[in-house]
Design a protein around this motif. Sequence first.
Motif, PDB file in Angstrom:
ATOM      1  N   ASP A  34      -2.420  25.033  -0.068  1.00  0.00           N
ATOM      2  CA  ASP A  34      -2.065  24.834   1.331  1.00  0.00           C
ATOM      3  C   ASP A  34      -0.990  23.757   1.463  1.00  0.00           C
ATOM      4  O   ASP A  34      -1.094  22.701   0.833  1.00  0.00           O
ATOM      5  CB  ASP A  34      -3.303  24.411   2.141  1.00  0.00           C
ATOM      6  N   PRO A  35       0.057  23.994   2.266  1.00  0.00           N
ATOM      7  CA  PRO A  35       1.107  22.979   2.449  1.00  0.00           C
ATOM      8  C   PRO A  35       0.613  21.723   3.166  1.00  0.00           C
ATOM      9  O   PRO A  35       1.270  20.686   3.105  1.00  0.00           O
ATOM     10  CB  PRO A  35       2.176  23.705   3.277  1.00  0.00           C
ATOM     11  N   GLU A  36      -0.523  21.828   3.852  1.00  0.00           N
ATOM     12  CA  GLU A  36      -1.150  20.647   4.451  1.00  0.00           C
ATOM     13  C   GLU A  36      -2.483  20.373   3.751  1.00  0.00           C
ATOM     14  O   GLU A  36      -3.465  20.037   4.381  1.00  0.00           O
ATOM     15  CB  GLU A  36      -1.365  20.837   5.957  1.00  0.00           C
ATOM     16  N   GLY A  37      -2.477  20.527   2.432  1.00  0.00           N
ATOM     17  CA  GLY A  37      -3.703  20.428   1.660  1.00  0.00           C
ATOM     18  C   GLY A  37      -4.225  19.019   1.475  1.00  0.00           C
ATOM     19  O   GLY A  37      -3.730  18.053   2.046  1.00  0.00           O
ATOM     20  N   ILE A  38      -5.237  18.903   0.615  1.00  0.00           N
ATOM     21  CA  ILE A  38      -5.995  17.657   0.477  1.00  0.00           C
ATOM     22  C   ILE A  38      -5.191  16.564  -0.232  1.00  0.00           C
ATOM     23  O   ILE A  38      -4.964  15.487   0.318  1.00  0.00           O
ATOM     24  CB  ILE A  38      -7.301  17.940  -0.281  1.00  0.00           C
ATOM     25  N   LEU A  39      -4.753  16.832  -1.454  1.00  0.00           N
ATOM     26  CA  LEU A  39      -4.089  15.788  -2.239  1.00  0.00           C
ATOM     27  C   LEU A  39      -2.752  15.379  -1.631  1.00  0.00           C
ATOM     28  O   LEU A  39      -2.394  14.196  -1.636  1.00  0.00           O
ATOM     29  CB  LEU A  39      -3.896  16.266  -3.683  1.00  0.00           C
ATOM     30  N   SER A  40      -2.015  16.337  -1.091  1.00  0.00           N
ATOM     31  CA  SER A  40      -0.696  16.015  -0.528  1.00  0.00           C
ATOM     32  C   SER A  40      -0.786  15.234   0.775  1.00  0.00           C
ATOM     33  O   SER A  40       0.243  14.770   1.296  1.00  0.00           O
ATOM     34  CB  SER A  40       0.124  17.293  -0.317  1.00  0.00           C
ATOM     35  N   THR A  41      -1.997  15.069   1.315  1.00  0.00           N
ATOM     36  CA  THR A  41      -2.159  14.194   2.474  1.00  0.00           C
ATOM     37  C   THR A  41      -1.981  12.729   2.070  1.00  0.00           C
ATOM     38  O   THR A  41      -1.605  11.895   2.905  1.00  0.00           O
ATOM     39  CB  THR A  41      -3.544  14.406   3.114  1.00  0.00           C
ATOM     40  N   LEU A  42      -2.217  12.419   0.791  1.00  0.00           N
ATOM     41  CA  LEU A  42      -2.049  11.043   0.308  1.00  0.00           C
ATOM     42  C   LEU A  42      -0.622  10.532   0.511  1.00  0.00           C
ATOM     43  O   LEU A  42      -0.428   9.483   1.146  1.00  0.00           O
ATOM     44  CB  LEU A  42      -2.457  10.969  -1.169  1.00  0.00           C
ATOM     45  N   PRO A  43       0.415  11.225   0.031  1.00  0.00           N
ATOM     46  CA  PRO A  43       1.780  10.732   0.300  1.00  0.00           C
ATOM     47  C   PRO A  43       2.171  10.833   1.770  1.00  0.00           C
ATOM     48  O   PRO A  43       3.054  10.096   2.221  1.00  0.00           O
ATOM     49  CB  PRO A  43       2.656  11.629  -0.576  1.00  0.00           C
ATOM     50  N   ALA A  44       1.538  11.765   2.523  1.00  0.00           N
ATOM     51  CA  ALA A  44       1.826  11.841   3.956  1.00  0.00           C
ATOM     52  C   ALA A  44       1.424  10.543   4.645  1.00  0.00           C
ATOM     53  O   ALA A  44       2.048  10.130   5.635  1.00  0.00           O
ATOM     54  CB  ALA A  44       1.095  13.029   4.577  1.00  0.00           C
ATOM     55  N   ILE A  45       0.396   9.879   4.109  1.00  0.00           N
ATOM     56  CA  ILE A  45       0.027   8.554   4.624  1.00  0.00           C
ATOM     57  C   ILE A  45       1.180   7.584   4.398  1.00  0.00           C
ATOM     58  O   ILE A  45       1.446   6.713   5.234  1.00  0.00           O
ATOM     59  CB  ILE A  45      -1.260   8.067   3.946  1.00  0.00           C
ATOM     60  N   GLY A  46       1.892   7.761   3.280  1.00  0.00           N
ATOM     61  CA  GLY A  46       3.076   6.933   3.029  1.00  0.00           C
ATOM     62  C   GLY A  46       4.138   7.109   4.092  1.00  0.00           C
ATOM     63  O   GLY A  46       4.827   6.155   4.479  1.00  0.00           O
ATOM     64  N   VAL A  71       0.840  -1.203   0.000  1.00  0.00           N
ATOM     65  CA  VAL A  71       0.000   0.000   0.000  1.00  0.00           C
ATOM     66  C   VAL A  71       0.870   1.246   0.000  1.00  0.00           C
ATOM     67  O   VAL A  71       0.584   2.230  -0.704  1.00  0.00           O
ATOM     68  CB  VAL A  71      -0.956  -0.001   1.212  1.00  0.00           C
ATOM     69  N   GLY A  72       1.953   1.236   0.789  1.00  0.00           N
ATOM     70  CA  GLY A  72       2.857   2.381   0.830  1.00  0.00           C
ATOM     71  C   GLY A  72       3.448   2.679  -0.535  1.00  0.00           C
ATOM     72  O   GLY A  72       3.500   3.848  -0.967  1.00  0.00           O
ATOM     73  N   VAL A  73       3.884   1.646  -1.248  1.00  0.00           N
ATOM     74  CA  VAL A  73       4.460   1.828  -2.584  1.00  0.00           C
ATOM     75  C   VAL A  73       3.399   2.369  -3.540  1.00  0.00           C
ATOM     76  O   VAL A  73       3.649   3.304  -4.320  1.00  0.00           O
ATOM     77  CB  VAL A  73       5.039   0.493  -3.109  1.00  0.00           C
ATOM     78  N   ILE A  74       2.202   1.796  -3.477  1.00  0.00           N
ATOM     79  CA  ILE A  74       1.117   2.233  -4.364  1.00  0.00           C
ATOM     80  C   ILE A  74       0.772   3.699  -4.124  1.00  0.00           C
ATOM     81  O   ILE A  74       0.565   4.482  -5.068  1.00  0.00           O
ATOM     82  CB  ILE A  74      -0.130   1.342  -4.172  1.00  0.00           C
ATOM     83  N   VAL A  75       0.707   4.083  -2.865  1.00  0.00           N
ATOM     84  CA  VAL A  75       0.371   5.469  -2.518  1.00  0.00           C
ATOM     85  C   VAL A  75       1.380   6.442  -3.128  1.00  0.00           C
ATOM     86  O   VAL A  75       1.009   7.471  -3.720  1.00  0.00           O
ATOM     87  CB  VAL A  75       0.324   5.630  -0.982  1.00  0.00           C
ATOM     88  N   LEU A  76       2.664   6.122  -3.008  1.00  0.00           N
ATOM     89  CA  LEU A  76       3.703   7.026  -3.526  1.00  0.00           C
ATOM     90  C   LEU A  76       3.697   7.069  -5.047  1.00  0.00           C
ATOM     91  O   LEU A  76       3.862   8.137  -5.648  1.00  0.00           O
ATOM     92  CB  LEU A  76       5.075   6.597  -3.009  1.00  0.00           C
ATOM     93  N   LEU A  77       3.503   5.914  -5.689  1.00  0.00           N
ATOM     94  CA  LEU A  77       3.450   5.876  -7.155  1.00  0.00           C
ATOM     95  C   LEU A  77       2.198   6.577  -7.675  1.00  0.00           C
ATOM     96  O   LEU A  77       2.245   7.289  -8.689  1.00  0.00           O
ATOM     97  CB  LEU A  77       3.487   4.432  -7.646  1.00  0.00           C
ATOM     98  N   LEU A  78       1.081   6.386  -6.984  1.00  0.00           N
ATOM     99  CA  LEU A  78      -0.164   7.020  -7.397  1.00  0.00           C
ATOM    100  C   LEU A  78      -0.048   8.541  -7.320  1.00  0.00           C
ATOM    101  O   LEU A  78      -0.478   9.262  -8.235  1.00  0.00           O
ATOM    102  CB  LEU A  78      -1.323   6.529  -6.518  1.00  0.00           C
ATOM    103  N   TYR A  79       0.535   9.039  -6.238  1.00  0.00           N
ATOM    104  CA  TYR A  79       0.678  10.486  -6.095  1.00  0.00           C
ATOM    105  C   TYR A  79       1.581  11.049  -7.188  1.00  0.00           C
ATOM    106  O   TYR A  79       1.291  12.096  -7.778  1.00  0.00           O
ATOM    107  CB  TYR A  79       1.235  10.820  -4.713  1.00  0.00           C
ATOM    108  N   TRP A  80       2.668  10.338  -7.471  1.00  0.00           N
ATOM    109  CA  TRP A  80       3.555  10.778  -8.567  1.00  0.00           C
ATOM    110  C   TRP A  80       2.791  10.825  -9.884  1.00  0.00           C
ATOM    111  O   TRP A  80       2.895  11.796 -10.642  1.00  0.00           O
ATOM    112  CB  TRP A  80       4.748   9.826  -8.684  1.00  0.00           C
ATOM    113  N   ALA A  81       2.009   9.782 -10.169  1.00  0.00           N
ATOM    114  CA  ALA A  81       1.259   9.730 -11.422  1.00  0.00           C
ATOM    115  C   ALA A  81       0.251  10.882 -11.509  1.00  0.00           C
ATOM    116  O   ALA A  81       0.104  11.522 -12.560  1.00  0.00           O
ATOM    117  CB  ALA A  81       0.543   8.383 -11.551  1.00  0.00           C
TER     118      ALA A  81
END
Length: 422
Positions: A240-252, A188-198
Amino acid sequence: MNNRLLSLDVLRGLTIMMMTIVNNPGDWGHVYGPLLHAEWHGLTPTDLVFPTFLFIVGITTVLATPQKILNQETLQKLLTRFLRFFTLGLFLNFFSKIQPGSLEGTSLLLVRLAFTALIVVALFGNYNRRLQLFVAAGILAVLLVLAFGSFDAYASVRLPGVLQRIALVYLVVSLLYLSSSVQTQAVVGVIVLLLYWALMALIPVPGIGESSFEKGVNLAAWLDNLLLPGHLWATSKTWDPEGILSTLPAIGTGIAGLLAGALLTSTRTPAQKTVGLLAAGIAGILIGVLWGIVFPINKALWTSSYVLLAAGIALVLLAVLYAVIDWKNQKSRILPFLVFGVNPMVVFFFSGIIPRVLNGIKVPSPDTPQEIIGLQSYLYDFQIAPHFSDPKNASLAGALIYLLIWFGILYFFYRKKLIFKV
């Protein structure tokens, strides 16, 4: 406290101490470069504070839940902590917006402090778990109604924030930990980081054009402004630096902590755990740096390369601390870090309140008595800065004095065995 993983407490303490210093300089106009965030792409020591804390959140999730049981009681506990974290962070954004009627000056400050006292009792208090859940949910509902209702005073209050992101990451990684294996968590961690990059690299930004990693014109900024217009970081207003989409990789970042926690609670020897942490850390640093060539290391975007690099550095530091403190049993001189490490939420919350309170207390300026200035400005400009010829040294001294004051408070709590949890 003897049964705690002391190296983790020390790492948490280091992180909180660094946070206290970088968030409270005497003068924001004169700060040494390493104590500032990178302007955009890049990394400074300051950029490691937040991800290290999220990394620790993942580890403590494992340490605090030796039996992986996902039932109604567990869900209630997770939701309660999530709501308390999130609501505390949101209240910090509301504090300076509280404006009942036409109150001003000391009267207004006292009202704001009264609301703060109620929030502290409600969200730090140790009482019936179910009641905690309802109280936190109720306060959060009131704050959201104020933010999205037709109330001019709260029309621009910021909704994202540090504690809000911690709350979201805590909830997701806790549920993931309780419902999956270590292997699944890694995947899941790998998927989250790859998904955010994509998402960031391959999807055009609506209304702007090609995908971008630049300030204000990237997909994360577009989504923030679409869903939370007017409720974003005051400095940018449109992202926002703590915005919505960037919370996805923060889960990583939190998942990296889960994996480290799994290693630390395994049956491996201390030597094997140390080597494992070091190997994982070095791998994270190398992959993060290489990925940063095409997906720049950026804290504000919380890029996937940044996740790996920051987690790698945290793993290496934890490996060293674990080897010295928990394996080799060298525990001298760790007290200051333990003092900060066992009570992080007190510092997190009140460090956001105290400067605003000090600025709300007005005193005459010694230079021009007819001019009224905030107490914080008075203390720095007239009690600290005059003792230094270099303004950057004066600014750093202001931050260190603030740190020492916190040490005194937290040392008292430590000696009294007072640990305040949310």
